[in-house]
Design an enzyme around this catalytic site. Structure first.
Site, PDB file in Angstrom:
ATOM      1  N   TYR A 235      21.662 -67.768 -62.324  1.00 38.18           N
ATOM      2  CA  TYR A 235      21.172 -66.443 -61.912  1.00 38.18           C
ATOM      3  C   TYR A 235      22.018 -65.333 -62.539  1.00 38.18           C
ATOM      4  O   TYR A 235      22.957 -65.586 -63.307  1.00 38.18           O
ATOM      5  CB  TYR A 235      21.130 -66.358 -60.389  1.00 38.18           C
ATOM      6  CG  TYR A 235      20.171 -67.363 -59.776  1.00 38.18           C
ATOM      7  CD1 TYR A 235      18.855 -67.451 -60.232  1.00 38.18           C
ATOM      8  CD2 TYR A 235      20.578 -68.241 -58.773  1.00 38.18           C
ATOM      9  CE1 TYR A 235      17.969 -68.381 -59.699  1.00 38.18           C
ATOM     10  CE2 TYR A 235      19.697 -69.174 -58.235  1.00 38.18           C
ATOM     11  CZ  TYR A 235      18.395 -69.243 -58.701  1.00 38.18           C
ATOM     12  OH  TYR A 235      17.523 -70.166 -58.173  1.00 38.18           O
TER      13      TYR A 235
ATOM     14  N   ARG B 128      29.612 -66.761 -54.187  1.00 35.27           N
ATOM     15  CA  ARG B 128      29.138 -68.119 -54.486  1.00 35.27           C
ATOM     16  C   ARG B 128      29.117 -68.264 -56.001  1.00 35.27           C
ATOM     17  O   ARG B 128      28.454 -67.485 -56.698  1.00 35.27           O
ATOM     18  CB  ARG B 128      27.747 -68.325 -53.911  1.00 35.27           C
ATOM     19  CG  ARG B 128      27.328 -69.764 -53.986  1.00 35.27           C
ATOM     20  CD  ARG B 128      26.083 -70.052 -53.181  1.00 35.27           C
ATOM     21  NE  ARG B 128      26.235 -71.321 -52.491  1.00 35.27           N
ATOM     22  CZ  ARG B 128      25.219 -72.087 -52.122  1.00 35.27           C
ATOM     23  NH1 ARG B 128      23.988 -71.698 -52.333  1.00 35.27           N
ATOM     24  NH2 ARG B 128      25.425 -73.238 -51.507  1.00 35.27           N
TER      25      ARG B 128
ATOM     26  N   ASP C  78      24.054 -80.200 -58.712  1.00 29.85           N
ATOM     27  CA  ASP C  78      24.521 -79.580 -57.475  1.00 29.85           C
ATOM     28  C   ASP C  78      24.028 -80.354 -56.262  1.00 29.85           C
ATOM     29  O   ASP C  78      24.727 -80.526 -55.275  1.00 29.85           O
ATOM     30  CB  ASP C  78      24.008 -78.139 -57.424  1.00 29.85           C
ATOM     31  CG  ASP C  78      24.657 -77.357 -56.316  1.00 29.85           C
ATOM     32  OD1 ASP C  78      25.899 -77.306 -56.293  1.00 29.85           O
ATOM     33  OD2 ASP C  78      23.932 -76.815 -55.465  1.00 29.85           O
TER      34      ASP C  78
ATOM     35  N   ARG D 195      27.373 -83.593 -49.875  1.00 27.02           N
ATOM     36  CA  ARG D 195      26.585 -84.472 -48.984  1.00 27.02           C
ATOM     37  C   ARG D 195      27.517 -85.234 -48.048  1.00 27.02           C
ATOM     38  O   ARG D 195      27.443 -86.439 -47.894  1.00 27.02           O
ATOM     39  CB  ARG D 195      25.692 -85.402 -49.804  1.00 27.02           C
ATOM     40  CG  ARG D 195      24.475 -85.908 -49.071  1.00 27.02           C
ATOM     41  CD  ARG D 195      23.418 -86.495 -49.977  1.00 27.02           C
ATOM     42  NE  ARG D 195      23.943 -87.308 -51.030  1.00 27.02           N
ATOM     43  CZ  ARG D 195      24.416 -88.556 -50.884  1.00 27.02           C
ATOM     44  NH1 ARG D 195      24.378 -89.140 -49.717  1.00 27.02           N
ATOM     45  NH2 ARG D 195      24.898 -89.210 -51.921  1.00 27.02           N
TER      46      ARG D 195
ATOM     47  N   ALA E  36      24.431 -78.701 -46.623  1.00 25.93           N
ATOM     48  CA  ALA E  36      23.037 -78.277 -46.644  1.00 25.93           C
ATOM     49  C   ALA E  36      22.230 -79.468 -46.136  1.00 25.93           C
ATOM     50  O   ALA E  36      21.791 -79.493 -44.987  1.00 25.93           O
ATOM     51  CB  ALA E  36      22.616 -77.851 -48.041  1.00 25.93           C
ATOM     52  N   ARG E  37      22.135 -80.531 -46.972  1.00 19.27           N
ATOM     53  CA  ARG E  37      21.341 -81.692 -46.555  1.00 19.27           C
ATOM     54  C   ARG E  37      21.867 -82.351 -45.277  1.00 19.27           C
ATOM     55  O   ARG E  37      21.063 -82.654 -44.383  1.00 19.27           O
ATOM     56  CB  ARG E  37      21.251 -82.691 -47.719  1.00 19.27           C
ATOM     57  CG  ARG E  37      20.365 -82.183 -48.849  1.00 19.27           C
ATOM     58  CD  ARG E  37      20.420 -83.077 -50.066  1.00 19.27           C
ATOM     59  NE  ARG E  37      21.706 -83.013 -50.729  1.00 19.27           N
ATOM     60  CZ  ARG E  37      22.062 -83.773 -51.758  1.00 19.27           C
ATOM     61  NH1 ARG E  37      21.220 -84.678 -52.233  1.00 19.27           N
ATOM     62  NH2 ARG E  37      23.238 -83.641 -52.327  1.00 19.27           N
TER      63      ARG E  37
ATOM     64  N   CYS F 134      22.252 -88.122 -43.602  1.00 19.27           N
ATOM     65  CA  CYS F 134      21.377 -87.837 -44.739  1.00 19.27           C
ATOM     66  C   CYS F 134      21.355 -89.052 -45.662  1.00 19.27           C
ATOM     67  O   CYS F 134      22.390 -89.652 -45.918  1.00 19.27           O
ATOM     68  CB  CYS F 134      21.935 -86.616 -45.474  1.00 19.27           C
ATOM     69  SG  CYS F 134      21.233 -86.370 -47.092  1.00 19.27           S
TER      70      CYS F 134
ATOM     71  N   ASP G 150       7.947-107.156 -34.678  1.00 21.02           N
ATOM     72  CA  ASP G 150       7.718-107.186 -36.119  1.00 21.02           C
ATOM     73  C   ASP G 150       7.593-108.621 -36.589  1.00 21.02           C
ATOM     74  O   ASP G 150       8.273-109.519 -36.084  1.00 21.02           O
ATOM     75  CB  ASP G 150       8.862-106.489 -36.873  1.00 21.02           C
ATOM     76  CG  ASP G 150       8.468-106.205 -38.311  1.00 21.02           C
ATOM     77  OD1 ASP G 150       8.126-105.044 -38.603  1.00 21.02           O
ATOM     78  OD2 ASP G 150       8.460-107.140 -39.144  1.00 21.02           O
TER      79      ASP G 150
HETATM   80  P1  ADP Z   1       5.722 -97.840 -42.349  1.00 14.34           P
HETATM   81  O1  ADP Z   1       6.330 -97.197 -43.566  1.00 14.34           O
HETATM   82  O2  ADP Z   1       4.425 -97.220 -41.960  1.00 14.34           O
HETATM   83  O3  ADP Z   1       6.694 -97.939 -41.216  1.00 14.34           O
HETATM   84  P2  ADP Z   1       6.238-100.546 -43.362  1.00 14.34           P
HETATM   85  O4  ADP Z   1       5.399-101.248 -44.371  1.00 14.34           O
HETATM   86  O5  ADP Z   1       7.589-100.080 -43.772  1.00 14.34           O
HETATM   87  O6  ADP Z   1       5.352 -99.353 -42.785  1.00 14.34           O
HETATM   88  O7  ADP Z   1       6.443-101.484 -42.119  1.00 14.34           O
HETATM   89  C1  ADP Z   1       5.372-102.226 -41.566  1.00 14.34           C
HETATM   90  C2  ADP Z   1       5.969-103.382 -40.771  1.00 14.34           C
HETATM   91  O8  ADP Z   1       4.923-103.944 -39.990  1.00 14.34           O
HETATM   92  C3  ADP Z   1       6.536-104.520 -41.598  1.00 14.34           C
HETATM   93  O9  ADP Z   1       7.877-104.753 -41.200  1.00 14.34           O
HETATM   94  C4  ADP Z   1       5.678-105.751 -41.240  1.00 14.34           C
HETATM   95  O10 ADP Z   1       6.449-106.939 -41.147  1.00 14.34           O
HETATM   96  C5  ADP Z   1       5.125-105.383 -39.891  1.00 14.34           C
HETATM   97  N1  ADP Z   1       3.841-106.000 -39.544  1.00 14.34           N
HETATM   98  C6  ADP Z   1       2.679-106.001 -40.263  1.00 14.34           C
HETATM   99  N2  ADP Z   1       1.692-106.635 -39.581  1.00 14.34           N
HETATM  100  C7  ADP Z   1       2.221-107.045 -38.397  1.00 14.34           C
HETATM  101  C8  ADP Z   1       1.719-107.717 -37.234  1.00 14.34           C
HETATM  102  N3  ADP Z   1       0.454-108.102 -37.135  1.00 14.34           N
HETATM  103  N4  ADP Z   1       2.569-107.964 -36.206  1.00 14.34           N
HETATM  104  C9  ADP Z   1       3.874-107.539 -36.268  1.00 14.34           C
HETATM  105  N5  ADP Z   1       4.384-106.891 -37.327  1.00 14.34           N
HETATM  106  C10 ADP Z   1       3.589-106.640 -38.376  1.00 14.34           C
HETATM  107 FE1  SF4 Z   2      17.084 -84.154 -47.631  1.00  9.86          FE
HETATM  108 FE2  SF4 Z   2      16.555 -86.771 -47.533  1.00  9.86          FE
HETATM  109 FE3  SF4 Z   2      18.888 -85.859 -46.669  1.00  9.86          FE
HETATM  110 FE4  SF4 Z   2      16.705 -85.311 -45.278  1.00  9.86          FE
HETATM  111  S1  SF4 Z   2      17.565 -87.326 -45.623  1.00  9.86           S
HETATM  112  S2  SF4 Z   2      18.314 -83.879 -45.803  1.00  9.86           S
HETATM  113  S3  SF4 Z   2      15.189 -85.102 -46.914  1.00  9.86           S
HETATM  114  S4  SF4 Z   2      18.125 -85.740 -48.749  1.00  9.86           S
END
Ligand code: ADP
Ligand code: SF4
Length: 704
Positions: free
Chosen positions: A184, A232, A274, A306, A328-329, A352, A425
């Site tokens: 700047y 700054r 930065d 960070r 900041a972050r 972060c 899961d």
């Molecule tokens: P998001 O980003 O939306 O959280 P992800 O793909 O990171 O989605 O996570 C989805 C999770 O769901 C995975 O860990 C997967 O093992 C789990 N999953 C998918 N189908 C089933 C199910 N029928 N029962 C239990 N867990 C499931």
């Molecule tokens: Fe930015 Fe990601 Fe940190 Fe959040 S977690 S402050 S989006 S760098």
């Protein structure tokens, strides 16, 4: 949780007050100026966002760049302004809110010089010698070159700075900045490449510093009795230039200005260095550039890096690198970071992850979004507090299916609201997509999304966690929850698109792979082409991963650059550098239109010319599809739901709409927050309009 623990004395130094000229910061936590994407058109959104950090214990809270005159106009990027009385009122909402929590409010007064294109004001940009700044990001490019400033222009900018400072004081600011960084105007005077002047503002270093010195002096003259005046300054480039009397020109500039401002805010020169992403840069990366400043001045120094570890912060203070821990972050990801340290709740810090989605929000021209903190930008708009989602009127039994970012965040928020939560899961560990992605080059810090949430969930008596539990309809009926939320994620597909951006079907062959195959351990053998039209990180990082495994890999994309969207997160130059380091051939502006196990047919997107690219495997990183079969089967059977006593079934995260992790976390949070509540109307902010300009229609003019 949230119980005040005994203060840990080794962190006490972080909570000492520090003077900045006539004002005193209550502690060393300094939220340095950073873009919020909120502008003066969203004053309540902005005040809510900044206030939350004051409530969370940050001692100084600053605005982002705030233009002092219409000749510093960065539109359509979302900049703040300090031009008129409406602006004073808009900023006063933020300073009032910040003061309520005992913090100081700072304003980063700013003139962009040759780095702004004045797209809206249509004024020729100002510069020391008419030398343009050269943007590589298309969003910053312009086709208007700056003009050279004469002496009157310099006097004008000094006057605008002083007027801006007085307006800032009227708005309630305690710390007023002069900005000489990041390309700047003040920075342009410092560097001889931009400053070819033969008058007293150019030539020797002393002359090149003169404009910045005068900017500080006029600010002090205007408001120095009441406000701390901060400089700054970017030191990366200057540090690389040997000085005549001291180690570098950075040393000499600081020595020349040592007594002039009340505070030095020191940083790097360009957004990618930065504010670099964790994928390529670690915590505290500025130190080698700024470590000398405190040896040349008695004024307090703030810098960033960070910082999320309190021990690193203490070390910066004890070793005499910084007086203030700039953030900041870290302040976006956890507005309550200082309070958590003070109360000994270190493990509750939402660290972060360094993904730079927050920066992409500014490039997108929208209020800040954060992967770790889904409430960022939603403090006023949706009334979301990052630490307190409120209690549900009635605790209910909620089954969350899927423990990726969306499911973890939903479970955490539901648990905090007092629901009885079951999180199941199918996998052997929680984390969903991050279970694999955290193992990719440079992405380990991203697993903080999982660590933070799982850590808190493990402490909650009202949450039950089940792994290796792939749930089907009968399992769900057995659990008989009141509510089911499906967070089953998404899968990568082998769909491709034409150069007209039309989906043209799948490429099927035994040697076609998707990122899911690689995640499952099914690896290509022999020459491999990664075809990426997802354009965010996955194509680039997967290519790096395969190259690191010794697989001969090439990369192709219809975009003009590898991982093209990562320009938004400051990562793009480093993605290219990483691929070059691993000798990965990169082909741009092509689609893959066919593959037979020996070659992929590449079609140039503009000319349609086709070439055969020899490769035995094709990895398609393109379209993701939701895993929503379970959700669809549940909602298709109301009788089953009624018999099981299930009142609602919803889907969240990638199972709803595949996106980046930031979207999944936000989606999970929103579900957890809003379950059982009436849908809230979307609150729409409005600019302050005390002085409304009149409008006369053309017809009115003709009649008059
Ligand atoms: P998001 O980003 O939306 O959280 P992800 O793909 O990171 O989605 O996570 C989805 C999770 O769901 C995975 O860990 C997967 O093992 C789990 N999953 C998918 N189908 C089933 C199910 N029928 N029962 C239990 N867990 C499931
Ligand atoms: Fe930015 Fe990601 Fe940190 Fe959040 S977690 S402050 S989006 S760098």
């Amino acid at each position: 949780m949230n119980v005040m623990a005994k203060p840990q004395s080794r962190y006490d130094v972080l909570f000492e007050p520090v003077r900045i000229g006539p004002v005193t910061a209550p502690n060393r936590f300094f939220q340095v100026p950073h873009a919020s994407g909120m502008t003066n058109a969203l004053p309540r959104v902005r005040a809510g966002f900044r206030e939350m950090k004051a409530e969370g214990g940050w001692g100084v809270i600053c605005t982002g760049a705030c233009s002092i005159d219409v000749s510093s106009d960065d539109t359509p990027l979302p900049m703040a302004t300090m031009w008129d009385d409406n602006d004073i009122r808009a900023h006063a909402m933020m300073t009032d809110a910040v003061h309520k929590h005992g913090a100081l409010a700072g304003v980063e007064l700013w003139h962009g010089g040759a780095s702004v294109m004045n797209r809206s004001s249509r004024i020729a940009p100002l510069s020391p010698s008419g030398i343009p700044w050269m943007a590589t990001h298309v969003g910053f490019m312009g086709n208007l070159r700056p003009r050279s400033m004469d002496k009157q222009d310099i006097r004008d900018v000094l006057r605008w700075q002083a007027e801006g400072a007085r307006k800032a004081r009227s708005a309630g600011f305690d710390v007023v900045y002069v900005y000489a960084g990041m390309g700047y105007l003040g920075y342009e005077f410092l560097l001889p490449e931009y400053n070819h002047r033969s008058d007293e503002y150019g030539g020797s270093l002393e002359n090149r510093v003169r404009f910045v010195r005068e900017m500080i002096e006029v600010t002090k003259e205007a408001v120095g009795q009441d406000c701390g005046v901060a400089l700054r300054i970017s030191l990366e480039e200057l540090r690389g230039r040997p000085g005549q009397n001291l180690a570098s020109e950075a040393h000499e500039v600081i020595a020349l200005l040592a007594d002039v401002p009340d505070l030095f805010d020191v940083k790097m020169d360009s957004s990618p260095t930065d504010c670099s992403a964790s994928r390529f840069t670690g915590e505290g990366s500025h130190e080698p550039v700024i470590d000398f400043v405190k040896t040349l001045t008695d004024k307090p120094v703030v810098g960033v890096g960070r910082f999320t570890s309190p021990d690193t912060m203490v070390s910066q203070i004890r070793r005499g690198v910084l007086d203030f821990i700039g953030g900041a972050r870290p302040s976006i990801a956890d507005p309550f970071l200082p309070n958590k340290i003070r109360e000994g709740r270190i493990e509750e810090i939402r660290e972060c992850i360094g993904c730079n989605i927050c920066i992409s929000s500014w490039h997108d021209g929208v209020p800040v979004r954060c992967t770790q903190n889904p409430t960022a930008g939603e403090e006023w708009r949706r009334g979301w507090h990052p630490e307190n989602p409120g209690r549900a009127e009635k605790g209910e039994r909620v089954l969350v299916i899927g423990g990726g970012p969306a499911g973890l965040e939903a479970a955490l928020t539901l648990g905090r609201r007092g629901h009885e939560v079951t999180l199941a899961d199918a996998g052997s560990i929680f984390g969903g997509r991050l279970t694999f992605e955290r193992t990719l080059p440079g992405l380990s810090a991203w697993n903080r999304v999982v660590d933070y949430r799982l850590g808190r969930l493990n402490e909650m008596p009202n949450v039950s966690l089940y792994l290796e539990s792939r749930l089907g309809a009968s399992d769900i009926a057995d659990l008989a929850p009141d509510h089911v939320v499906v967070a089953t994620g998404s899968r990568w597909s082998n769909f491709t698109y034409s150069s007209m951006e039309i989906p043209v079907g799948r490429i099927t062959h035994p040697n076609v792979f998707t990122p899911d195959d690689i995640a499952a351990g099914r690896l290509p053998v022999g020459p491999t082409l990664v075809f990426d039209f997802d354009n965010y990180y996955m194509g680039g990082v997967l290519t790096e991963h395969l190259a690191a495994l010794g697989i001969p890999v090439s990369y192709a994309t219809p975009a003009g650059q590898a991982s093209a969207w990562t320009i938004m997160t400051n990562e793009l130059p480093l993605v290219h550098r990483a691929l070059a380091k691993r000798n990965v051939p990169v082909t741009t502006l092509v689609t893959v239109s066919a593959f037979d196990g020996k070659a992929a047919t590449l079609t140039q997107i503009f000319t349609g010319e086709q070439t055969a690219f020899a490769c035995e495997n094709l990895v398609i990183v393109g379209l993701r599809l939701p895993n929503d079969e379970l959700y669809q089967s549940l909602i298709a059977d109301p009788a089953f739901l009624a018999a099981a006593g299930i009142k609602t079934v919803e889907r969240i995260g990638d199972a709803l709409a595949p996106g980046a992790i930031v979207h999944a976390v936000h989606s999970g949070h929103r579900y957890g927050r809003e379950l059982g509540l009436q849908p809230q109307p979307f609150r729409r902010d409005a600019p302050v309009v005390d002085f409304e300009p009149a409008f006369t229609s053309r017809a009115g003019l003709a009649e008059g």
